[in-house]
Write a protein that holds these residues in place. Structure first.
Motif, short mmCIF file in Angstrom:
data_model
loop_
_atom_site.label_atom_id
_atom_site.label_comp_id
_atom_site.label_asym_id
_atom_site.label_seq_id
_atom_site.Cartn_x
_atom_site.Cartn_y
_atom_site.Cartn_z
N GLY A 121 5.93 14.38 -1.52
CA GLY A 121 4.52 14.06 -1.76
C GLY A 121 4.28 12.57 -1.80
O GLY A 121 3.28 12.07 -1.27
N GLY A 122 5.21 11.83 -2.44
CA GLY A 122 5.07 10.39 -2.51
C GLY A 122 5.14 9.75 -1.13
O GLY A 122 4.35 8.85 -0.81
N THR B 280 2.53 7.05 3.27
CA THR B 280 2.33 6.89 4.70
C THR B 280 0.85 6.95 5.07
O THR B 280 0.36 6.14 5.86
N LEU B 281 0.15 7.90 4.47
CA LEU B 281 -1.28 8.04 4.75
C LEU B 281 -2.04 6.79 4.31
O LEU B 281 -2.90 6.27 5.05
N GLY B 282 -1.73 6.29 3.12
CA GLY B 282 -2.41 5.09 2.63
C GLY B 282 -2.15 3.89 3.53
O GLY B 282 -3.07 3.12 3.84
N ALA B 283 -0.90 3.73 3.98
CA ALA B 283 -0.56 2.60 4.84
C ALA B 283 -1.25 2.71 6.20
O ALA B 283 -1.72 1.70 6.75
N LEU B 284 -1.34 3.92 6.74
CA LEU B 284 -2.00 4.11 8.04
C LEU B 284 -3.50 3.80 7.96
O LEU B 284 -4.07 3.21 8.88
N THR C 200 0.83 -1.21 0.00
CA THR C 200 0.00 0.00 0.00
C THR C 200 0.86 1.25 0.00
O THR C 200 0.57 2.22 -0.71
N PHE C 201 1.93 1.23 0.80
CA PHE C 201 2.84 2.38 0.84
C PHE C 201 3.45 2.64 -0.53
O PHE C 201 3.52 3.80 -0.99
N LEU C 202 3.87 1.58 -1.22
CA LEU C 202 4.51 1.75 -2.53
C LEU C 202 3.52 2.25 -3.58
O LEU C 202 3.83 3.18 -4.34
N VAL C 203 2.33 1.64 -3.60
CA VAL C 203 1.34 2.01 -4.63
C VAL C 203 0.88 3.46 -4.43
O VAL C 203 0.89 4.26 -5.37
N THR C 204 0.45 3.79 -3.22
CA THR C 204 -0.04 5.16 -2.98
C THR C 204 1.12 6.16 -3.03
O THR C 204 0.92 7.32 -3.40
N GLY C 205 2.32 5.68 -2.68
CA GLY C 205 3.48 6.57 -2.77
C GLY C 205 3.79 6.95 -4.21
O GLY C 205 4.10 8.11 -4.51
N VAL C 206 3.71 5.97 -5.10
CA VAL C 206 3.94 6.25 -6.53
C VAL C 206 2.88 7.20 -7.07
O VAL C 206 3.19 8.14 -7.83
N LEU C 207 1.62 6.99 -6.67
CA LEU C 207 0.55 7.88 -7.11
C LEU C 207 0.80 9.31 -6.61
O LEU C 207 0.60 10.28 -7.36
N GLY C 208 1.21 9.42 -5.35
CA GLY C 208 1.51 10.74 -4.81
C GLY C 208 2.67 11.39 -5.53
O GLY C 208 2.65 12.60 -5.82
#
Length: 235
Positions: free
Chosen positions: A66-67, A72-76, A37-45
Motif C-alpha cells: 500500500g505504501g 508511486t501515485l503521488g510522485a506521478l 513526494t514518494f516518501l511522504v505519500t508512501g508513509v501515509l499509505g
C-alpha cells in the motif's frame, strides 16, 4: 546537427525518461521533489493500510504494498503537474507555442493551425468546438488585431449563425497567457451542439481551399510535447 528523437517511436518508458530530461532543464530539483513526494505519500499509505484489520506477516506485506502504491501515485501526479508547467515555461513566447498547446485538446475539439499569417510570423489558429469558432492568435498584439478582424469577417460570412471568438495568447493586457489557454477554452460557454460541428467544418472547407499553405516555424518549440501528451492531458 543532432538528430531529433521522434516521440511516436518511443515506448512508454522512453517517453517518461525524455519528459523527465526536458522537465529537468527548467526544474533542476524535480528529482528531489519526486523522491520527497514518494516518501511522504508512501508513509501515509503504509499507515493507512497498517490500521486495517489484519495480523502478522500479511499485515506488513499489505502495508508495504500500500505504501509503494500510494508513493508511486503521488510522485506521478506531482511529476505530471511539474512537467506541464515546465513545458509551458519552455514554449511560452516562441513561434508555434500556441499551436503545440492547442494540439493537446481532446476529442470534440478540431484544431486547424496557421489558417492566417503575415510576413512577421504573426499567426492565427482556428479551433472548432463546443463554444463555436475560436480564432487564436500568437505574435504581436497590434498586428494581430487587423489580421484577426479580417479572419472574423471571413468566418462570419461562411457560418453567420455560429459564434466566433477571438483569443490572443500573450502576457499583455487582455491576452491569455499560454499556461492558461487550455483552461480558458474548456471554461467557455458551450454554444454549439456536437452534431453541428461536422456541418461547420464542412462549410469552412471552401474558405480554407483558397488559402496558401504555411509551415509553422520549426525548432524553438520543444519536440518532447508529443511524448508529454499522455502525461499532460486533463491534468
Amino acid at each position: 546537427m543532432a538528430k531529433q528523437t521522434d516521440a511516436s517511436s518511443m515506448n512508454r518508458r522512453q517517453q517518461f525518461a525524455e519528459t523527465y530530461r526536458i522537465t529537468k532543464r527548467t526544474d533542476p530539483r524535480i528529482g528531489w521533489w519526486l523522491l520527497l513526494t514518494f516518501l511522504v505519500t508512501g508513509v501515509l499509505g503504509f499507515l493507512l493500510f497498517k490500521i486495517l484489520p489484519g495480523s502478522g506477516a500479511i499485515e506488513w506485506v499489505l502495508s508495504v504494498i500500500g505504501g509503494i502504491m500510494f508513493g508511486t501515485l503521488g510522485a506521478l501526479i506531482l511529476f505530471s503537474r511539474r512537467a506541464q508547467a515546465s513545458a509551458y515555461s519552455q514554449m511560452e513566447g516562441q513561434p508555434g507555442a500556441a499551436a503545440a498547446s492547442l494540439n493537446m485538446l481532446k476529442r470534440g475539439w478540431n484544431v486547424d493551425t496557421a489558417v492566417a499569417f503575415n510576413r512577421q510570423q504573426d499567426v492565427v489558429h482556428r479551433v472548432v468546438g463546443p463554444p463555436g469558432i475560436l480564432l487564436v492568435g500568437e505574435g504581436n498584439g497590434s498586428r494581430l488585431r487587423a489580421l484577426m478582424a479580417g479572419e472574423r469577417r471571413k468566418h462570419e460570412r461562411v457560418v453567420a449563425e455560429t459564434p466566433v471568438h477571438e483569443i490572443v495568447v500573450g502576457r499583455e493586457e487582455g491576452q491569455v497567457p499560454l499556461p492558461q489557454l487550455m483552461k480558458k477554452l474548456r471554461k467557455m460557454k458551450r454554444e454549439v451542439r456536437p452534431a453541428d460541428i461536422t456541418d461547420i467544418r464542412a462549410r469552412l472547407k471552401a474558405l480554407d481551399a483558397s488559402r496558401p499553405a504555411v509551415p509553422l516555424p520549426k525548432g524553438p518549440v520543444p519536440t518532447s510535447m508529443k511524448g508529454m501528451r499522455q502525461n499532460m492531458r486533463g491534468r
